[in-house]
Structures are given as structure tokens and as C-alpha cells.
Scaffold this active site. Structure first.
Site: not given
Ligand code: NAP
Length: 268
Positions: A65, A100
Site C-alpha cells: 500500500k 480503506d
Molecule cells: P499493522 O499495520 O501491522 O498494525 C497492527 C496494530 O496492532 C499495531 O497498532 C500494533 O501495535 C497492534 N497490535 C498487534 N498485536 C498487539 C497486541 N498483542 N496487543 C496490542 N496491540 C497489538 O496492521 P494493519 O494493517 O493496521 O491491520 C490491523 C488489523 O486490521 C488486521 O487484523 C487487518 O486484517 C485488519 N484490517 C481490516 C480491514 C478491513 O477492511 N476490515 C482493512 C485493513 C486492515 P504496536 O504498534 O504496538 O505493534
């Protein structure tokens, strides 16, 4: 025949193909939707190749992205969020969009939840959190960002006008005053855990979870148990697809058919 696709790595479990194929069929559009698992070391060649081959549009997913910003002309939203999730090759140069962000806002509209003036909490500070925080702010909400790594919450809050950054310790207090609480962490993905304390929820509150596997996460279940309204992550996925379809084809998206296809696949 028109050719659209999703580019990512990995991408084999993507839900975009069934959703867009259902839309093409419903609207009688002769088009194929292909999954492209690109080599991260050759992502520039992949975008250039897609354009040269006459691909009409791409959905962009992880980890590309950010790369897609360079290989398209990003619109204002995509530039602000720092990520492109949809490329439209009908323009020269190809245009990059961040649906998004608008997809998430449209999910709230669809549920008649007004974000204008709402006190919102975005939990997380990664890509999904950025889209939600900018989307909520654009829709007129007050935004608090809470993240495990607090410095990342502050960095995101610094980019979003009027937003505040917090560690997860502040979450109970933030939730006590919030109208909308959104999980944009990966906590709850394929696991029965929630990033939010169960006793912090109250009725008269809306819970949104970006996670959609499972559809009914612990985060949403706890919120519902407290009497809060819930919006699952498939709605954000659906409406980013709806926006992409409408940009690519110029035709109103068959939202119900796309939703049915998506939820059918998620139920498998
Ligand atoms: P990302 O950039 O890797 O960010 C992950 C986030 O989760 C970070 O803020 C991280 O915190 C936090 N995190 C991970 N493990 C954790 C834990 N054990 N306790 C507390 N916080 C934790 O991922 P992303 O792309 O933003 O995606 C996040 C989620 O949204 C995923 O499940 C993805 O599938 C979903 N998503 C859904 C859509 C949709 O259309 N519905 C679109 C995009 C993403 P730290 O900064 O402290 O590591």
C-alpha cells in the site's frame, strides 16, 4: 474483456475476487478479477507491467500500500494517509485512492451512525488505524488514538488534526467518554481475545472492529453484551470494494450482491 485484480503478498486467501466477481455478474460486465502475488523486490516492475498489459484496475493490499503511492498519482486522501489501496489505470498517470478510509466511513453511514461531533477512540496505530483516524476526523469526529507502543499513537495523532495519542493504559478512561470505539489492531484475529477491557463498554456506544476473521470477535461480543451497537470488519472491506468498483466501472455497485458474496465466503 476488462481485467481487474488484487496485488499483495500473500494474497491467495483474499476475499476481493468473490466480491468483485459477484458485482461484475450482477451488473453484466464482462470482466475478470485476478490475484497477483507480486515479488516485493520487483514491485515497481509489477505495477509497470500491469499498466503495460492493460490491466484496468488493482486493489492493493499488504505489503504494497505504501509502494503504490510511488507508482500512481495519489489523490489527497491517499497522500494524507500515506497509503494507496486502489489503483485506477484509466487515467494517465494511474490514480491512487485510499478507499480503506472512505469505506470505513461509509460503513458507519450505512448503519446510520453519525461521526460528526462523535468522540471516537481508535485502538492501534498501523495502516488500518491511520485510515480510521483520518476518516473519523474528516467526518467531523474528535479522535483519540491508543496503541500498545505509545510513541506510535503520538506519531499518528500528530498527523491527524486535533487528535490525541495515548498508551493502552488510558483505554478504560477514553472508553468511558467515547461514542465510538474502533479496534484497528490485529488482536482478535483468529483468536478469542480483545484489546479492550470487557467492563469498559457501556450501552449507547458503537463498537467497530477492523478484524473480520472471525466476524464476531471478542471485542464486538463484549460490546454487544454491554448493550452497545456493533459494526463488524466485513463492512469496511465491503465498502472499500464498492468504492473501487464504482471508480473502475462508473456504475453503481450492487452492494447487496457484493455483501452476500463476501459473507458467504467468510462463512466457509
Ligand atoms: P499493522 O499495520 O501491522 O498494525 C497492527 C496494530 O496492532 C499495531 O497498532 C500494533 O501495535 C497492534 N497490535 C498487534 N498485536 C498487539 C497486541 N498483542 N496487543 C496490542 N496491540 C497489538 O496492521 P494493519 O494493517 O493496521 O491491520 C490491523 C488489523 O486490521 C488486521 O487484523 C487487518 O486484517 C485488519 N484490517 C481490516 C480491514 C478491513 O477492511 N476490515 C482493512 C485493513 C486492515 P504496536 O504498534 O504496538 O505493534
Amino acid at each position: 474483456m476488462d481485467v481487474y485484480g488484487i496485488i499483495g503478498n500473500p494474497v491467495e486467501h483474499s476475499l476481493s475476487p468473490p466480491m468483485h466477481e459477484a458485482a461484475f455478474e450482477e451488473r453484466g460486465i464482462d470482466a475478470a478479477f485476478v490475484t497477483f502475488e507480486a515479488d516485493p523486490d520487483r514491485i515497481g516492475e509489477a505495477f509497470a507491467g500491469a499498466e503495460a498489459l492493460g490491466v484496468d484496475g488493482l486493489t492493493v493490499t499488504l505489503p504494497f500500500k505504501g509502494d503504490a503511492l510511488e507508482f500512481s498519482e495519489p489523490d489527497d486522501r491517499a497522500r494524507r494517509v500515506g497509503a494507496v489501496n486502489t489503483v485506477d489505470f484509466a487515467t494517465d498517470p494511474p490514480t491512487g485512492h485510499n478507499y480503506d478510509l472512505s469505506g470505513a466511513v461509509r460503513a458507519f453511514d450505512h448503519h446510520d451512525v453519525s461521526l460528526d461531533g462523535a468522540r471516537t477512540v481508535v485502538v492501534g496505530a498501523g495502516g488500518a488505524a491511520r485510515a480510521l483516524a483520518f476518516g473519523f476526523e474528516e467526518a467531523g469526529a474528535e479522535v483519540a488514538v491508543a496503541n500498545r507502543t505509545e510513541s506510535k499513537a503520538h506519531a499518528l495523532a500528530d498527523d491527524v488534526p486535533g487528535a490525541s495519542g495515548h498508551g493502552l493504559d488510558d483505554l478504560p478512561d477514553l472508553m468511558a467518554d467515547a461514542d465510538v470505539v474502533a479496534n484497528a489492531t490485529s488482536v482478535g484475529l483468529e483468536s478469542d481475545e480483545s484489546v479492550a477491557p470487557a467492563d469498559a463498554w457501556h450501552a449507547d456506544q458503537v463498537a467497530f472492529d477492523a478484524v473480520y476473521t472471525p466476524l464476531e470477535t471478542r471485542f464486538l461480543r463484549d460490546a454487544a453484551d454491554a448493550g452497545a451497537e456493533t459494526i463488524d470488519g466485513a463492512w469496511m472491506l465491503l465498502f472499500q470494494g464498492v468504492e473501487a468498483f464504482e471508480t473502475w466501472t462508473g456504475v453503481d455497485a450492487p452492494v447487496e450482491a457484493m455483501d452476500d458474496a463476501l459473507r458467504e465466503r467468510l462463512a466457509e
